[in-house]
Design a protein around this motif. Structure first.
Motif, mmCIF file in Angstrom:
data_model
loop_
_atom_site.group_PDB
_atom_site.id
_atom_site.type_symbol
_atom_site.label_atom_id
_atom_site.label_comp_id
_atom_site.label_asym_id
_atom_site.label_seq_id
_atom_site.Cartn_x
_atom_site.Cartn_y
_atom_site.Cartn_z
ATOM 1 N N UNK A 18 0.825 -1.209 0.000
ATOM 2 C CA UNK A 18 0.000 0.000 0.000
ATOM 3 C C UNK A 18 0.860 1.259 0.000
ATOM 4 N N UNK A 19 1.856 1.290 0.857
ATOM 5 C CA UNK A 19 2.744 2.459 0.938
ATOM 6 C C UNK A 19 3.536 2.646 -0.349
ATOM 7 N N UNK A 20 4.005 1.534 -0.924
ATOM 8 C CA UNK A 20 4.821 1.614 -2.145
ATOM 9 C C UNK A 20 3.971 2.056 -3.336
ATOM 10 N N UNK A 21 2.725 1.606 -3.391
ATOM 11 C CA UNK A 21 1.827 2.043 -4.474
ATOM 12 C C UNK A 21 1.631 3.557 -4.404
ATOM 13 N N UNK A 22 1.378 4.044 -3.197
ATOM 14 C CA UNK A 22 1.198 5.494 -3.047
ATOM 15 C C UNK A 22 2.461 6.238 -3.439
ATOM 16 N N UNK A 23 3.609 5.726 -2.987
ATOM 17 C CA UNK A 23 4.882 6.390 -3.291
ATOM 18 C C UNK A 23 5.151 6.383 -4.791
ATOM 19 N N UNK A 24 4.648 5.356 -5.479
ATOM 20 C CA UNK A 24 4.871 5.248 -6.930
ATOM 21 C C UNK A 24 3.835 6.058 -7.716
ATOM 22 N N UNK A 25 2.908 6.698 -7.017
ATOM 23 C CA UNK A 25 1.963 7.574 -7.703
ATOM 24 C C UNK A 25 0.580 6.983 -7.940
ATOM 25 N N UNK A 26 0.295 5.870 -7.352
ATOM 26 C CA UNK A 26 -1.048 5.292 -7.509
ATOM 27 C C UNK A 26 -2.067 6.187 -6.789
ATOM 28 N N UNK A 144 13.497 -8.376 -6.452
ATOM 29 C CA UNK A 144 12.924 -9.161 -7.538
ATOM 30 C C UNK A 144 11.530 -9.613 -7.110
ATOM 31 N N UNK A 145 10.563 -9.568 -8.041
ATOM 32 C CA UNK A 145 9.204 -10.041 -7.756
ATOM 33 C C UNK A 145 8.959 -11.195 -8.717
ATOM 34 N N UNK A 146 8.864 -12.384 -8.159
ATOM 35 C CA UNK A 146 8.730 -13.572 -9.004
ATOM 36 C C UNK A 146 7.261 -13.848 -9.324
ATOM 37 N N UNK A 147 7.014 -14.292 -10.542
ATOM 38 C CA UNK A 147 5.674 -14.721 -10.935
ATOM 39 C C UNK A 147 5.753 -16.133 -11.502
ATOM 40 N N UNK A 148 4.702 -16.916 -11.253
ATOM 41 C CA UNK A 148 4.658 -18.262 -11.831
ATOM 42 C C UNK A 148 3.378 -18.414 -12.665
ATOM 43 N N UNK A 149 3.160 -17.412 -13.475
ATOM 44 C CA UNK A 149 2.032 -17.397 -14.399
ATOM 45 C C UNK A 149 2.219 -18.523 -15.426
ATOM 46 N N UNK A 165 -1.441 -4.540 -16.067
ATOM 47 C CA UNK A 165 -1.429 -3.347 -15.217
ATOM 48 C C UNK A 165 -0.756 -3.598 -13.879
ATOM 49 N N UNK A 166 -1.022 -4.756 -13.285
ATOM 50 C CA UNK A 166 -0.401 -5.070 -11.988
ATOM 51 C C UNK A 166 1.109 -5.231 -12.132
ATOM 52 N N UNK A 167 1.546 -5.886 -13.194
ATOM 53 C CA UNK A 167 2.990 -6.014 -13.423
ATOM 54 C C UNK A 167 3.648 -4.636 -13.532
ATOM 55 N N UNK A 168 2.926 -3.702 -14.153
ATOM 56 C CA UNK A 168 3.508 -2.361 -14.282
ATOM 57 C C UNK A 168 3.613 -1.672 -12.922
ATOM 58 N N UNK A 169 2.626 -1.874 -12.060
ATOM 59 C CA UNK A 169 2.733 -1.293 -10.716
ATOM 60 C C UNK A 169 3.857 -1.954 -9.908
ATOM 61 N N UNK A 170 4.040 -3.238 -10.079
ATOM 62 C CA UNK A 170 5.157 -3.912 -9.401
ATOM 63 C C UNK A 170 6.482 -3.270 -9.816
ATOM 64 N N UNK A 171 6.629 -3.053 -11.130
ATOM 65 C CA UNK A 171 7.846 -2.400 -11.623
ATOM 66 C C UNK A 171 7.962 -0.991 -11.043
ATOM 67 N N UNK A 172 6.825 -0.285 -10.958
ATOM 68 C CA UNK A 172 6.845 1.089 -10.433
ATOM 69 C C UNK A 172 7.227 1.113 -8.951
ATOM 70 N N UNK A 173 6.927 0.017 -8.223
ATOM 71 C CA UNK A 173 7.334 -0.064 -6.810
ATOM 72 C C UNK A 173 8.835 -0.338 -6.688
ATOM 73 N N UNK A 174 9.514 -0.543 -7.807
ATOM 74 C CA UNK A 174 10.971 -0.693 -7.772
ATOM 75 C C UNK A 174 11.446 -2.124 -7.881
#
Lengths: 286, 286
Positions: A18-26, A144-149, A165-174
């Protein structure tokens, strides 16, 4: 495009997201729910969520993205409940540390064109201790944020857009997104995450038995000892589900380390000790 | 009272002692010698020593306090050489990581009223890598400096005064003096220093074998993995003499850890895992 997120479980990871999303501009809505109301209150007061949901299923229904940030068995329980109430306009994702069980459940309960999407995720970030109060907007920076899609899953076009969209927010969180096969994920994290933890636990427990009665002598070890035992502070509650859902892979890493230590013990007075140090030095060359 | 110190071996520890003495207000002479002239030059340029000695034995003769800051076997060699050229107006002390061998030699070669004093010492401070360039005036702040002085040794009154004076400088460098029996010292440091190091070496070497070919995946482990393997960067040259002079004690700790890991491996799915975490948590409660 994503404007309504619910975070179910506002412990260390949920609160940090939640904090990282806000910091990234969500700028959209973030509603939060936590099994213990205290954790939800803490996340709210820190600004990680902007409302507390009374009913997690209702909150999920009203969101586009539902983040499950709770232990693995609780995640599996929620997956069962959510699959019955969500549809193709929803994405559910998680932060569980093992992925084989969750990815199998995701295939069974989600990821058809008519159903909600489920993106199995695992941010490689954390602290020895959990809880909303340790939440940190920068927790995911440089990680690193791992996905097993699974590429075989068929999703609605709106679900596909939410996943993207979620992957892009993950990247935006750093965090850097890496995709892995679920079995390979569980084997890999057994080596680089679970083995170090169980090792730190065993070492700390052993040292508590051997030198724990002389607190002054704990200081003798200095920085090196502090580093090697810091993870010993991790609570059982954070690791129980990992031990239960990745047992065989973790056992294989523990056995390999036991054998390696026995070999080193035999080689303390032999030239092979040099080879072992040189091999170790290689791992630390960045 | 101490006005002439020579530091034989200007690696990380020797250089740090020189810098820490200056920072603590020592105004006397510090001459330095190093097997490789480059290390002595580095210590000189950093201000850790104020002159480079051409001949270490001559430098020792002209000093009141001689600090041997070199590996254990080199220390034992110098003890033989120094005992022939020094007298009751000299104190020799060292920084060796194991103390049984050195303390035995100190009793045989020093510590009579006619001979120089030898105070066996061991600062519990260091870094993964050595070398003068990493020397640090604050290396000993908040650390423990172990001594294995024997109460049975008879020294001249001037030697007794030098021993007392050196202990005061150690305290002034920010380190707490603790006296231990030499055998107890070697057993204790096997647990809190040598075991963590050999463990980090074995873990790092194993991980290099298992995941070393995928450098991107090393990042997956994050901070926890970095901490647990940082000591893996320690060079063989810094640990060889420790392995050779504290073999039995280190072997006992390694065997105990192997058994503890095997037990944890058997208990991954059982309630005993909770007990192990709780025991580990105790060690980390400050």
């Amino acid at each position: 495009m994503i404007e309504r997120i619910s975070i179910l479980g506002t412990g260390l990871l949920g609160t940090s997201v939640g904090l990282a999303l806000r910091a990234a501009g969500y700028r959209g809505a973030i509603t939060g729910w936590n099994r213990s109301p205290k954790g939800a209150q803490a996340a709210l007061s820190m600004g990680a969520i902007d409302s507390i949901a009374a009913d997690p299923l209702q909150a999920a229904r009203e969101s586009q993205v539902v983040l499950l940030a709770m232990p693995i068995y609780a995640t599996l329980d929620f997956m069962e409940k959510l699959s019955g109430v969500l549809g193709s306009e929803h994405l559910v994702t998680d932060v569980g540390s093992t992925k084989a069980r969750i990815t199998t459940a995701a295939g069974r309960l989600f990821n058809t064109p008519e159903r909600a999407a489920f993106l199995p995720g695992h941010p490689m970030a954390g602290k020895e201790r959990g809880g909303a109060a340790l939440g940190d907007a920068n927790l995911f920076r440089g990680t690193v944020w791992l996905f097993t899609d699974l590429p075989t899953w068929k999703r609605s076009s709106s679900a596909v857009a939410l996943v993207q969209g979620w992957r892009e927010w993950v990247a935006a969180m750093g965090s850097k997104c890496i995709d892995l096969d679920p079995a390979r994920h569980d084997e890999l994290v057994a080596w680089v995450s679970h083995l170090p933890q169980f090792l730190a636990t065993a070492l700390s427990a052993l040292l508590e038995e051997k030198v724990g009665d002389a607190p002054e002598l704990k200081d003798v070890g200095g920085r090196a000892l502090r580093e090697m035992t810091r993870l010993g502070a991790s609570p059982y509650s954070m690791w129980r589900d990992i031990a239960l859902t990745n047992t065989e892979a973790v056992q294989a890493t523990l056995l390999a380390l036991e054998q390696r230590l026995a070999q080193l013990r035999d080689n303390l007075r032999s030239p092979e000790l040099r080879d072992e140090f040189e091999q170790a030095n290689k791992f630390r060359q960045e």
